[in-house]
Scaffold this active site. Structure first.
Site, PDB file in Angstrom:
ATOM      1  N   HIS A 140      -3.843   7.574   3.321  1.00  0.00           N
ATOM      2  CA  HIS A 140      -4.881   7.078   3.031  1.00  0.00           C
ATOM      3  C   HIS A 140      -6.222   7.802   2.691  1.00  0.00           C
ATOM      4  O   HIS A 140      -6.902   8.505   3.652  1.00  0.00           O
ATOM      5  CB  HIS A 140      -5.509   6.084   4.074  1.00  0.00           C
ATOM      6  CG  HIS A 140      -6.435   5.117   3.593  1.00  0.00           C
ATOM      7  ND1 HIS A 140      -6.377   3.729   3.726  1.00  0.00           N
ATOM      8  CD2 HIS A 140      -7.722   5.359   3.304  1.00  0.00           C
ATOM      9  CE1 HIS A 140      -7.558   3.062   3.461  1.00  0.00           C
ATOM     10  NE2 HIS A 140      -8.477   4.007   3.228  1.00  0.00           N
ATOM     11  N   HIS A 173      -9.985   8.812   0.245  1.00  0.00           N
ATOM     12  CA  HIS A 173     -10.893   8.750  -0.672  1.00  0.00           C
ATOM     13  C   HIS A 173     -11.256  10.220  -1.328  1.00  0.00           C
ATOM     14  O   HIS A 173     -12.035  11.022  -0.458  1.00  0.00           O
ATOM     15  CB  HIS A 173     -12.236   8.068  -0.245  1.00  0.00           C
ATOM     16  CG  HIS A 173     -11.749   6.784   0.542  1.00  0.00           C
ATOM     17  ND1 HIS A 173     -11.949   5.546  -0.461  1.00  0.00           N
ATOM     18  CD2 HIS A 173     -11.531   6.215   1.821  1.00  0.00           C
ATOM     19  CE1 HIS A 173     -11.672   4.299   0.162  1.00  0.00           C
ATOM     20  NE2 HIS A 173     -11.294   4.743   1.442  1.00  0.00           N
ATOM     21  N   ASN A 228     -11.113   2.914  -5.288  1.00  0.00           N
ATOM     22  CA  ASN A 228     -12.274   2.204  -5.071  1.00  0.00           C
ATOM     23  C   ASN A 228     -13.468   3.054  -5.759  1.00  0.00           C
ATOM     24  O   ASN A 228     -14.403   3.318  -5.041  1.00  0.00           O
ATOM     25  CB  ASN A 228     -12.642   1.649  -3.646  1.00  0.00           C
ATOM     26  CG  ASN A 228     -12.911   2.872  -2.710  1.00  0.00           C
ATOM     27  OD1 ASN A 228     -12.358   3.863  -2.626  1.00  0.00           O
ATOM     28  ND2 ASN A 228     -13.643   2.318  -1.705  1.00  0.00           N
ATOM     29  N   LYS A 258      -3.690  -1.828  -3.905  1.00  0.00           N
ATOM     30  CA  LYS A 258      -4.578  -1.596  -2.754  1.00  0.00           C
ATOM     31  C   LYS A 258      -5.423  -3.104  -2.790  1.00  0.00           C
ATOM     32  O   LYS A 258      -5.796  -3.396  -3.946  1.00  0.00           O
ATOM     33  CB  LYS A 258      -5.584  -0.489  -2.839  1.00  0.00           C
ATOM     34  CG  LYS A 258      -6.663  -0.618  -1.823  1.00  0.00           C
ATOM     35  CD  LYS A 258      -6.243  -0.308  -0.441  1.00  0.00           C
ATOM     36  CE  LYS A 258      -7.271  -0.533   0.630  1.00  0.00           C
ATOM     37  NZ  LYS A 258      -7.651   0.530   1.496  1.00  0.00           N
ATOM     38  N   HIS A 289      -6.732  -3.629   3.080  1.00  0.00           N
ATOM     39  CA  HIS A 289      -7.817  -3.589   4.096  1.00  0.00           C
ATOM     40  C   HIS A 289      -7.755  -4.668   4.725  1.00  0.00           C
ATOM     41  O   HIS A 289      -8.448  -5.662   4.185  1.00  0.00           O
ATOM     42  CB  HIS A 289      -9.011  -3.325   3.105  1.00  0.00           C
ATOM     43  CG  HIS A 289     -10.342  -3.142   4.128  1.00  0.00           C
ATOM     44  ND1 HIS A 289     -11.043  -1.679   3.974  1.00  0.00           N
ATOM     45  CD2 HIS A 289     -11.006  -4.030   4.699  1.00  0.00           C
ATOM     46  CE1 HIS A 289     -11.870  -2.076   4.885  1.00  0.00           C
ATOM     47  NE2 HIS A 289     -12.078  -3.071   5.340  1.00  0.00           N
ATOM     48  N   HIS A 308      -5.733   1.592   8.225  1.00  0.00           N
ATOM     49  CA  HIS A 308      -6.904   2.112   9.233  1.00  0.00           C
ATOM     50  C   HIS A 308      -6.849   1.028  10.238  1.00  0.00           C
ATOM     51  O   HIS A 308      -7.827   0.320  10.420  1.00  0.00           O
ATOM     52  CB  HIS A 308      -8.178   2.128   8.696  1.00  0.00           C
ATOM     53  CG  HIS A 308      -8.484   1.314   7.542  1.00  0.00           C
ATOM     54  ND1 HIS A 308      -8.513   0.055   7.341  1.00  0.00           N
ATOM     55  CD2 HIS A 308      -9.148   1.847   6.445  1.00  0.00           C
ATOM     56  CE1 HIS A 308      -9.110  -0.466   6.360  1.00  0.00           C
ATOM     57  NE2 HIS A 308      -9.157   0.513   5.729  1.00  0.00           N
ATOM     58  N   LEU A 310     -15.747   1.448   8.364  1.00  0.00           N
ATOM     59  CA  LEU A 310     -15.110  -0.071   8.135  1.00  0.00           C
ATOM     60  C   LEU A 310     -13.516   0.300   8.103  1.00  0.00           C
ATOM     61  O   LEU A 310     -13.027   1.277   7.294  1.00  0.00           O
ATOM     62  CB  LEU A 310     -15.662  -0.748   6.958  1.00  0.00           C
ATOM     63  CG  LEU A 310     -17.153  -1.125   7.383  1.00  0.00           C
ATOM     64  CD1 LEU A 310     -17.602  -1.898   5.786  1.00  0.00           C
ATOM     65  CD2 LEU A 310     -17.180  -2.248   8.385  1.00  0.00           C
ATOM     66  N   ASP A 334      -8.447   7.997   6.065  1.00  0.00           N
ATOM     67  CA  ASP A 334      -9.376   7.219   5.335  1.00  0.00           C
ATOM     68  C   ASP A 334     -10.664   8.279   5.333  1.00  0.00           C
ATOM     69  O   ASP A 334     -11.807   7.787   5.569  1.00  0.00           O
ATOM     70  CB  ASP A 334      -9.717   6.103   6.184  1.00  0.00           C
ATOM     71  CG  ASP A 334     -10.538   4.883   5.516  1.00  0.00           C
ATOM     72  OD1 ASP A 334     -10.816   5.032   4.111  1.00  0.00           O
ATOM     73  OD2 ASP A 334     -11.215   4.039   6.133  1.00  0.00           O
ATOM     74  N   HIS A 351     -19.507  10.482   1.764  1.00  0.00           N
ATOM     75  CA  HIS A 351     -20.799   9.743   1.173  1.00  0.00           C
ATOM     76  C   HIS A 351     -21.806  10.844   1.411  1.00  0.00           C
ATOM     77  O   HIS A 351     -21.880  11.688   2.547  1.00  0.00           O
ATOM     78  CB  HIS A 351     -21.157   8.647   2.009  1.00  0.00           C
ATOM     79  CG  HIS A 351     -20.360   7.540   1.886  1.00  0.00           C
ATOM     80  ND1 HIS A 351     -20.613   6.596   0.662  1.00  0.00           N
ATOM     81  CD2 HIS A 351     -19.395   7.164   2.602  1.00  0.00           C
ATOM     82  CE1 HIS A 351     -19.484   5.625   0.862  1.00  0.00           C
ATOM     83  NE2 HIS A 351     -19.052   5.742   1.757  1.00  0.00           N
TER      84      HIS A 351
HETATM   85  O1  DOR Z   1     -15.335   3.311   6.136  1.00  0.00           O
HETATM   86  C1  DOR Z   1     -14.794   3.303   5.227  1.00  0.00           C
HETATM   87  N1  DOR Z   1     -15.284   3.802   4.064  1.00  0.00           N
HETATM   88  N2  DOR Z   1     -13.981   2.196   5.036  1.00  0.00           N
HETATM   89  C2  DOR Z   1     -13.557   1.844   3.806  1.00  0.00           C
HETATM   90  O2  DOR Z   1     -12.905   0.805   3.902  1.00  0.00           O
HETATM   91  C3  DOR Z   1     -14.131   2.227   2.672  1.00  0.00           C
HETATM   92  C4  DOR Z   1     -14.424   3.736   2.848  1.00  0.00           C
HETATM   93  C5  DOR Z   1     -15.359   4.269   1.753  1.00  0.00           C
HETATM   94  O3  DOR Z   1     -14.921   4.056   0.501  1.00  0.00           O
HETATM   95  O4  DOR Z   1     -16.449   4.638   1.648  1.00  0.00           O
HETATM   96 ZN    ZN Z   2     -10.536   3.636   2.805  1.00  0.00          ZN
END
Ligand code: DOR
Ligand code: ZN
Length: 348
Positions: free
Chosen positions: A14, A16, A42, A100, A137, A175, A220, A248, A252
């Site tokens: 998992h 990103h 996403n 997903k 999720h 997660h 999250l 996960d 950012h």
């Molecule tokens: O903390 C998270 N960040 N949980 C998620 O489900 C998405 C992820 C994100 O894409 O930033």
């Molecule tokens: Zn995620």
């Protein structure tokens, strides 16, 4: 004697990676330690069709240094208009490994997610037929449900009824953060698996909120009470084939987390393996790290265990990780566990 452990090269089930300048800045951190990763869809706009997954995969491969071997395992973002034929073709060609499910509004870029589960039943039935898993999720988004209860309520109200309506659908509870989640998986058959993140093995909600709000611990599903963290540790170190690593890791830019409305996500790609060795040693279960990080995920996805190997060594001095990494999309703050870590990944 120096402690040392060698395991098959791990995978991240998992992850990103984002796109553009952020992708370029972070993909190397995953590729350094992981052979493969399930790539979350996403993006803005989300990766909804097979064509979009193919071009995103190409962008990921292009962002890697040529000498690096890393296999992105692509996913599609399930929407109420997802076409079952497109899914079948993408799965059969080997391009797409999972779909997903984001309940609409549950997290970052989830606006195109599912509101009415009746609308996605035909796709879910086709997925069960062709045996491609659904990554979930697992949080309800109803405003009357407390954020700390959203996972447990999702299991009762959404996940369990859905699994009964679509027998044979294989599901990954992504997660998982609660004792209820762990118990649900343990009470189920092998049709269900669960990923556990590194940070949820380390932080509880006090770490997030006591003594000041720590935006870099906000993710999250949000970290829960200590009893839940302990249940996650027990599950991850149990060797149970249904639990496997999904970091996960969700980068950012720092200014978007240190913000009046901070984004959710912890960036752990760079130090996950050191942190996991620390946690598994603390739990006196170092020998189970191989199951959790290298074997259970491939078993669930029907893929071979990696043939290459990784050695982790416990040194005498703490390992240092950068506090931030820089990318063309801004710098990203690295998850800080708040304690010294002595395990490092030996260079190949
Ligand atoms: O903390 C998270 N960040 N949980 C998620 O489900 C998405 C992820 C994100 O894409 O930033
Ligand atoms: Zn995620």
């Amino acid at each position: 004697m120096q402690a040392k452990i060698t395991i098959p090269r791990p995978d991240d089930w998992h992850l990103h990676l984002r796109d553009g300048g952020m992708l370029e800045g972070v993909v190397g951190d995953s590729a350094r330690h992981f052979a493969r990763a399930i790539i979350m869809p996403n993006l803005v706009p989300p990766v909804v069709t097979a064509v979009q997954a193919r071009t995103y995969r190409e962008r990921i491969l292009q962002a890697l240094s040529p000498e690096v071997s890393f296999e992105p395992l692509m996913t599609l973002y399930l929407t109420e208009t997802t076409d079952p034929d497109d899914v079948e073709e993408a799965a059969k060609s080997g391009l797409v490994k999972a779909l997903k499910l984001y309940p609409a509004g549950a997290t970052t870029n989830s606006e195109s997610g599912v509101r009415d589960f009746d609308k996605v039943l035909p796709v879910l039935e086709r997925m069960a037929q062709i045996d491609i898993p659904l990554c979930v999720h697992g949080e309800v988004t109803d405003s009357d449900i407390d954020i700390f209860d959203r996972e447990a309520v999702f299991i009762d109200r959404v996940l369990d009824p859905l699994r009964r309506r679509v027998p044979g659908l294989r599901v990954v509870m992504e997660h998982v953060t609660t004792r209820e989640g762990v118990d649900y998986v343990m009470a189920s058959d092998s049709d269900i698996g669960a990923t556990i993140t590194t940070h949820h093995l380390i932080i509880n909600r006090n770490h997030l909120l006591v003594g000041g709000i720590r935006p870099h611990y906000y993710c999250l599903p949000v970290a829960k009470r200590e009893q839940h963290r302990l249940a996650l540790r027990a599950a991850a170190t149990s060797g149970d084939i249904r639990f496997f690593l999904g970091t996960d890791s969700a980068p950012h830019a720092t200014d978007l987390k240190e913000n009046a409305c901070g984004c959710a996500g912890c960036y752990t790609s760079i130090n996950t393996m050191s942190l996991l060795a620390h946690v598994f040693e603390e739990e006196k279960a170092l020998e189970q790290l191989e199951q959790f990080a290298s074997r259970n995920g491939p078993a669930f996805y029907g893929l071979p265990v990696n043939e290459t190997r990784m050695t982790l060594v416990k040194g005498n001095t703490p390992v240092t990780f950068p506090q931030k990494i820089s990318t063309r999309a801004g710098d990203v703050t690295v998850f800080d566990p708040g304690f010294d870590v002595f395990w490092y990944v030996e260079a190949d």
